[in-house]
Design a protein around this motif. Structure first.
Motif, PDB file in Angstrom:
ATOM      1  N   MET A   7       0.830  -1.213   0.000  1.00 11.24           N
ATOM      2  CA  MET A   7       0.000   0.000   0.000  1.00 11.24           C
ATOM      3  C   MET A   7       0.860   1.258   0.000  1.00 11.24           C
ATOM      4  N   GLY A   8       1.942   1.176   0.825  1.00 11.84           N
ATOM      5  CA  GLY A   8       2.853   2.320   0.901  1.00 11.84           C
ATOM      6  C   GLY A   8       3.478   2.615  -0.454  1.00 11.84           C
ATOM      7  N   ALA A   9       3.891   1.543  -1.148  1.00 11.83           N
ATOM      8  CA  ALA A   9       4.528   1.718  -2.460  1.00 11.83           C
ATOM      9  C   ALA A   9       3.552   2.338  -3.451  1.00 11.83           C
ATOM     10  N   ILE A  10       2.292   1.931  -3.362  1.00 11.66           N
ATOM     11  CA  ILE A  10       1.286   2.480  -4.279  1.00 11.66           C
ATOM     12  C   ILE A  10       1.121   3.979  -4.037  1.00 11.66           C
ATOM     13  N   LEU A  11       1.096   4.362  -2.760  1.00 11.92           N
ATOM     14  CA  LEU A  11       0.934   5.789  -2.433  1.00 11.92           C
ATOM     15  C   LEU A  11       2.146   6.591  -2.911  1.00 11.92           C
ATOM     16  N   VAL A  12       3.337   6.019  -2.704  1.00  9.23           N
ATOM     17  CA  VAL A  12       4.548   6.712  -3.156  1.00  9.23           C
ATOM     18  C   VAL A  12       4.519   6.885  -4.672  1.00  9.23           C
ATOM     19  N   ASN A  13       4.141   5.820  -5.385  1.00  5.27           N
ATOM     20  CA  ASN A  13       4.045   5.909  -6.850  1.00  5.27           C
ATOM     21  C   ASN A  13       3.035   6.967  -7.273  1.00  5.27           C
ATOM     22  N   THR A  14       1.875   6.940  -6.612  1.00  3.07           N
ATOM     23  CA  THR A  14       0.825   7.907  -6.965  1.00  3.07           C
ATOM     24  C   THR A  14       1.328   9.330  -6.777  1.00  3.07           C
ATOM     25  N   LEU A  15       1.992   9.577  -5.644  1.00  2.00           N
ATOM     26  CA  LEU A  15       2.475  10.935  -5.367  1.00  2.00           C
ATOM     27  C   LEU A  15       3.622  11.322  -6.307  1.00  2.00           C
ATOM     28  N   THR A  16       4.504  10.360  -6.592  1.00  4.54           N
ATOM     29  CA  THR A  16       5.610  10.644  -7.511  1.00  4.54           C
ATOM     30  C   THR A  16       5.083  11.066  -8.875  1.00  4.54           C
ATOM     31  N   PHE A  17       4.107  10.302  -9.387  1.00  3.16           N
ATOM     32  CA  PHE A  17       3.540  10.633 -10.695  1.00  3.16           C
ATOM     33  C   PHE A  17       2.729  11.930 -10.636  1.00  3.16           C
ATOM     34  N   THR A  18       2.139  12.201  -9.481  1.00  4.71           N
ATOM     35  CA  THR A  18       1.396  13.452  -9.342  1.00  4.71           C
ATOM     36  C   THR A  18       2.339  14.634  -9.524  1.00  4.71           C
ATOM     37  N   VAL A  19       3.478  14.577  -8.865  1.00  4.12           N
ATOM     38  CA  VAL A  19       4.446  15.679  -8.971  1.00  4.12           C
ATOM     39  C   VAL A  19       4.924  15.813 -10.412  1.00  4.12           C
ATOM     40  N   ARG A  20       5.222  14.695 -11.053  1.00  5.98           N
ATOM     41  CA  ARG A  20       5.803  14.720 -12.400  1.00  5.98           C
ATOM     42  C   ARG A  20       4.800  15.138 -13.466  1.00  5.98           C
ATOM     43  N   PHE A  21       3.598  14.593 -13.391  1.00  9.37           N
ATOM     44  CA  PHE A  21       2.645  14.803 -14.480  1.00  9.37           C
ATOM     45  C   PHE A  21       1.794  16.067 -14.317  1.00  9.37           C
ATOM     46  N   SER A  22       1.945  16.761 -13.198  1.00 10.70           N
ATOM     47  CA  SER A  22       1.155  17.987 -13.009  1.00 10.70           C
ATOM     48  C   SER A  22       1.813  19.191 -13.666  1.00 10.70           C
ATOM     49  N   VAL A  23       3.057  19.009 -14.128  1.00  8.11           N
ATOM     50  CA  VAL A  23       3.858  20.162 -14.545  1.00  8.11           C
ATOM     51  C   VAL A  23       3.267  20.916 -15.741  1.00  8.11           C
ATOM     52  N   ALA A  24       2.870  20.196 -16.787  1.00 10.85           N
ATOM     53  CA  ALA A  24       2.345  20.879 -17.979  1.00 10.85           C
ATOM     54  C   ALA A  24       1.117  21.703 -17.613  1.00 10.85           C
ATOM     55  N   LEU A  25       0.228  21.106 -16.810  1.00 13.02           N
ATOM     56  CA  LEU A  25      -0.971  21.834 -16.383  1.00 13.02           C
ATOM     57  C   LEU A  25      -0.599  23.038 -15.533  1.00 13.02           C
ATOM     58  N   LEU A  26       0.377  22.837 -14.650  1.00 13.22           N
ATOM     59  CA  LEU A  26       0.780  23.907 -13.735  1.00 13.22           C
ATOM     60  C   LEU A  26       1.313  25.119 -14.509  1.00 13.22           C
ATOM     61  N   ILE A  27       2.218  24.860 -15.445  1.00 12.52           N
ATOM     62  CA  ILE A  27       2.827  25.979 -16.189  1.00 12.52           C
ATOM     63  C   ILE A  27       1.767  26.690 -17.030  1.00 12.52           C
ATOM     64  N   ALA A  28       0.952  25.894 -17.727  1.00 10.77           N
ATOM     65  CA  ALA A  28      -0.064  26.505 -18.601  1.00 10.77           C
ATOM     66  C   ALA A  28      -1.069  27.313 -17.791  1.00 10.77           C
ATOM     67  N   SER A  29      -1.488  26.781 -16.645  1.00 11.80           N
ATOM     68  CA  SER A  29      -2.488  27.515 -15.861  1.00 11.80           C
ATOM     69  C   SER A  29      -1.868  28.743 -15.200  1.00 11.80           C
ATOM     70  N   MET A  30      -0.585  28.660 -14.880  1.00 13.43           N
ATOM     71  CA  MET A  30       0.092  29.832 -14.326  1.00 13.43           C
ATOM     72  C   MET A  30       0.127  30.942 -15.382  1.00 13.43           C
ATOM     73  N   GLY A  31       0.381  30.564 -16.636  1.00 12.77           N
ATOM     74  CA  GLY A  31       0.365  31.546 -17.729  1.00 12.77           C
ATOM     75  C   GLY A  31      -1.022  32.124 -17.932  1.00 12.77           C
ATOM     76  N   GLU A  32      -2.020  31.243 -17.879  1.00 15.43           N
ATOM     77  CA  GLU A  32      -3.400  31.709 -18.055  1.00 15.43           C
ATOM     78  C   GLU A  32      -3.795  32.670 -16.931  1.00 15.43           C
ATOM     79  N   MET A  33      -3.201  32.457 -15.749  1.00 16.31           N
ATOM     80  CA  MET A  33      -3.474  33.376 -14.636  1.00 16.31           C
ATOM     81  C   MET A  33      -3.025  34.803 -14.992  1.00 16.31           C
ATOM     82  N   PHE A  34      -1.858  34.916 -15.640  1.00 19.88           N
ATOM     83  CA  PHE A  34      -1.387  36.256 -16.043  1.00 19.88           C
ATOM     84  C   PHE A  34      -2.377  36.890 -17.016  1.00 19.88           C
ATOM     85  N   ASN A  35      -2.865  36.077 -17.978  1.00 23.26           N
ATOM     86  CA  ASN A  35      -3.856  36.599 -18.924  1.00 23.26           C
ATOM     87  C   ASN A  35      -5.072  37.137 -18.179  1.00 23.26           C
ATOM     88  N   GLN A  36      -5.589  36.288 -17.294  1.00 26.10           N
ATOM     89  CA  GLN A  36      -6.861  36.625 -16.649  1.00 26.10           C
ATOM     90  C   GLN A  36      -6.704  37.747 -15.627  1.00 26.10           C
TER      91      GLN A  36
END
Lengths: 342, 315
Positions: free
Chosen positions: B1-30
């Motif tokens: 269970m611990g390994a699953i949580l670590v994997n989930t969190l690791t992928f969360t950090v890695r795969f959130s980046v594109a959304l994070l950068i794009a939404s940060m840019g959209e924040m400047f627009n808005q």
């Protein structure tokens, strides 16, 4: 003067209509093929397989037999009827709508244009008198992939990245499960679906998850699988492998991870459609695709993965392949596979 | 269970980046009063150029690191140009922002697909930017995997959050951006050039969207395909509302959305008798539910969001 201009305009319109009609009649026997796909014709997967099949059939048929071929890419179901109407207006008389998501549009178009031949896949249902359905019996290719995965895995854990649980993908995926179980009943099989056919990024994310969970052999169906293959290739120095569902994957840069692959052979399907058209038959039948009727091809990656193709694996696959070529429908129990019980 | 949580969190950090950068840019627009639904199209062009630069140099093989960085920079520059083009349409010509945004989305996606066919020809891949385990830190139990074993661009993206906060809330330019997005007539009466600030914000927002697209091809997918963005641009726009136009809350939104995505992947892998279609919907349902229940959102939003500025008009 005004009357003269009006008369001239009427004359032009009438003559135009007469000549246009004449032209249409003269070209009535021409075969013009249109293809409608959800992705692109170079997607190294589902859509490219059909495009390649059409091009190969055109090369094999007498020159000029197919007067024109056009494809429209990246089509959504909502745009499909518009595309069909446009093609019919341009005189296309064999329209191939390639993807199970387009079924409702094909049913409507078949009623609207009863004199046009449609081909639609994948389904094993007869849709209309002017629609040929084609159904790749992909459980056969999946079964072969499963044999390789089941015999290659060192940790008894394999994974599958699917698009949606439908059409030929559902058959391939379940065939894969049966293939693994036939040679390695102890193997754990993780099956995931990304929810669409095209998102290679999401497919890669799912594959990364499977690899982190311990899978050491993966496969995937449809064009989205390229993302998963790319994720496998990220583990260059680790013993993690891929079995493909399109021969084009063997030639990719990631091909060094792809032990073997199968492919659809749509050339035979298209030649069959042209022959039926010549005989005046526009549809009302299902065309099955399997190894027995030449609907599938199989290829080993001897150039890049020779050490993974052990004699035992090769024999197991070749034996089963010979059985499939001899008799169709050997994996008829594919629909009994229940992922929740794996 | 611990390994699953670590994997989930690791992928969360890695795969959130594109959304994070794009939404940060959209924040400047808005923040400047413009919402750019064309984010998806700009990301597509960024993704294409992110692929084109290294592929032109080394094909599918390895290329020097600066070539990959050049891919990110060119993706960002193209995004900035597209942001300015969008500005021409909605700031200078005062076209309706929603319609113009949809047009920009279609333009970007179509152009990227056309160029991809012309310049690359078909499905190809690149080596891209590899993940790097930070010496020492990556060995820390649990946290090492989750936080310190990523692509260098991931760390850069997370650094953008405090940087964006600082720029928006602590610099004169940031104050001007907020002013033109809140009450442009008042800002104009104080001598702030409203349209110029809006153009600048759109350039910054576009650059970040282009960068996010290039990140997807260079750091995550390592390949380009038609429709690679697949709705992520729209999610980025939604995350700005979700995060109430605040960089830290947008970061939390991006992480929560990606965590829900990662979680649904893990649940699927358990092989439970649960419809995967529903699981795939979960992250999107989450966004809708949070937006629906967060009634105070409008109070935090730029008051002039979506309204063209015309100094001759009094409203």
């Amino acid at each position: 003067m005004k009357k003269l201009i009006v008369s001239l305009l009427i004359a032009v319109v009438v003559l135009g209509a007469v000549f246009a009609q004449g032209g249409k009649e003269a070209k009535k026997s021409e075969i013009k093929v249109a293809l409608i796909v959800s992705s692109t014709i170079d997607d190294k997967g589902w859509c490219q397989a059909m495009h390649d099949g059409i091009v190969q059939a055109m090369a094999e048929l007498p020159k000029g037999k197919i007067a024109e071929y056009k494809a429209v890419e990246n089509t959504q179901p909502s745009d499909t009827l518009t595309a069909i109407r446009t093609y019919v207006n341009q005189g296309f008389n064999i329209i191939i709508v390639h993807g199970s998501q387009f079924r409702a549009q094909v049913e409507d178009a078949a009623k609207e244009f009863p004199d046009v031949m449609f081909a639609f896949g994948t389904t094993s249902d007869v849709i209309a008198p002017n629609v040929f359905s084609y159904m790749p019996e992909s459980e056969e290719t999946g079964f072969l992939s499963g044999i390789i995965a089941g015999m290659t895995t060192k940790v008894n854990h394999v994974g599958l990245v699917g698009p949606i649980d439908g059409g030929d993908s559902a058959r391939y995926n379940r065939g894969f499960v049966l293939g693994v179980q036939s040679v390695n009943p102890k193997a754990k099989i993780d099956v995931v679906h990304i929810g669409n056919f095209n998102d290679t990024v999401k497919s890669g994310e799912f594959a990364q998850n499977l690899i982190q969970a311990g899978c050491d052999v993966l496969t995937g169906s449809s064009q989205q699988a390229l993302g998963a293959l790319r994720a496998v290739a990220e583990y260059r120095d680790r013993d993690i492998w891929w079995v493909g569902q399109d021969l084009a994957q063997l030639d990719l840069a990631e091909g060094y991870k792809c032990i073997a692959a199968s492919s659809y052979n749509y050339k035979a399907v298209l030649i069959g459609l042209v022959e039926a058209f010549d005989q005046g038959k526009l549809g009302g039948e299902v065309i099955p695709m399997n190894f027995s009727n030449g609907g599938f091809e199989w290829g080993w990656n001897t150039a890049k993965c020779a050490d993974k193709i052990t004699p035992a694996i090769k024999k197991a696959v070749e034996d089963k392949l010979a059985e499939f070529k001899k008799t169709a429908g050997l994996v008829s129990n594919w629909s009994s596979v229940d992922y929740s019980k794996l | 269970m611990g390994a699953i949580l670590v994997n989930t969190l690791t992928f969360t950090v890695r795969f959130s980046v594109a959304l994070l950068i794009a939404s940060m840019g959209e924040m400047f627009n808005q923040k400047a009063g413009i919402f750019n639904l064309g984010c998806e199209g700009i990301m597509s062009m960024g993704a294409f150029l992110g692929m084109l630069i290294p592929f032109s140099v080394g094909g599918a093989g390895a290329v020097p690191g600066y070539v990959n960085i050049l891919g990110l920079v060119v993706g960002a520059l193209c995004g900035a140009l597209m942001g300015l083009l969008f500005g021409l349409v909605v700031v200078t010509f005062r076209a309706p922002q929603g319609i113009a945004g949809i047009g920009m989305q279609m333009f970007g996606v179509g152009l990227a697909g056309t160029f991809f066919r012309s310049f690359i020809g078909g499905q190809q891949s690149i080596t891209g930017i590899e993940s790097v385990a930070i010496p020492g830190l990556s060995k820390i139990p649990v946290l090492g995997d989750i936080l310190f074993s990523h692509n260098p661009v991931v760390y850069f993206a997370y650094l953008l959050v405090p940087l964006a906060w600082f720029v928006i809330y602590k610099t004169p330019w940031g104050m001007k951006v907020r002013a033109v997005g809140t009450f442009p007539l008042a800002a104009d009466s104080l001598g702030i050039k409203v349209n110029r600030i809006r153009y600048q914000s759109l350039a910054v927002g576009g650059a970040m969207a282009g960068f996010a697209g290039a990140f997807l091809t260079l750091c995550q997918a390592k390949q380009f395909s038609a429709g690679i963005i697949n709705g992520r641009g729209f999610i980025a726009v939604a995350l700005v509302y979700f995060g109430q136009w605040h960089p830290v809350k947008i970061l939390m939104g991006a992480i929560l959305f990606t965590f829900a995505e990662s979680l649904q992947r893990q649940v699927q892998m358990f092989g439970q008798a649960f419809p995967y279609e529903f699981l795939a919907m979960l992250p999107y349902i989450l966004v809708i539910v949070v937006l629906a229940f967060n009634r105070k959102s409008n109070k935090f939003g730029p008051a002039a969001l979506g309204k063209p500025f015309n100094r001759e008009m009094r409203v």
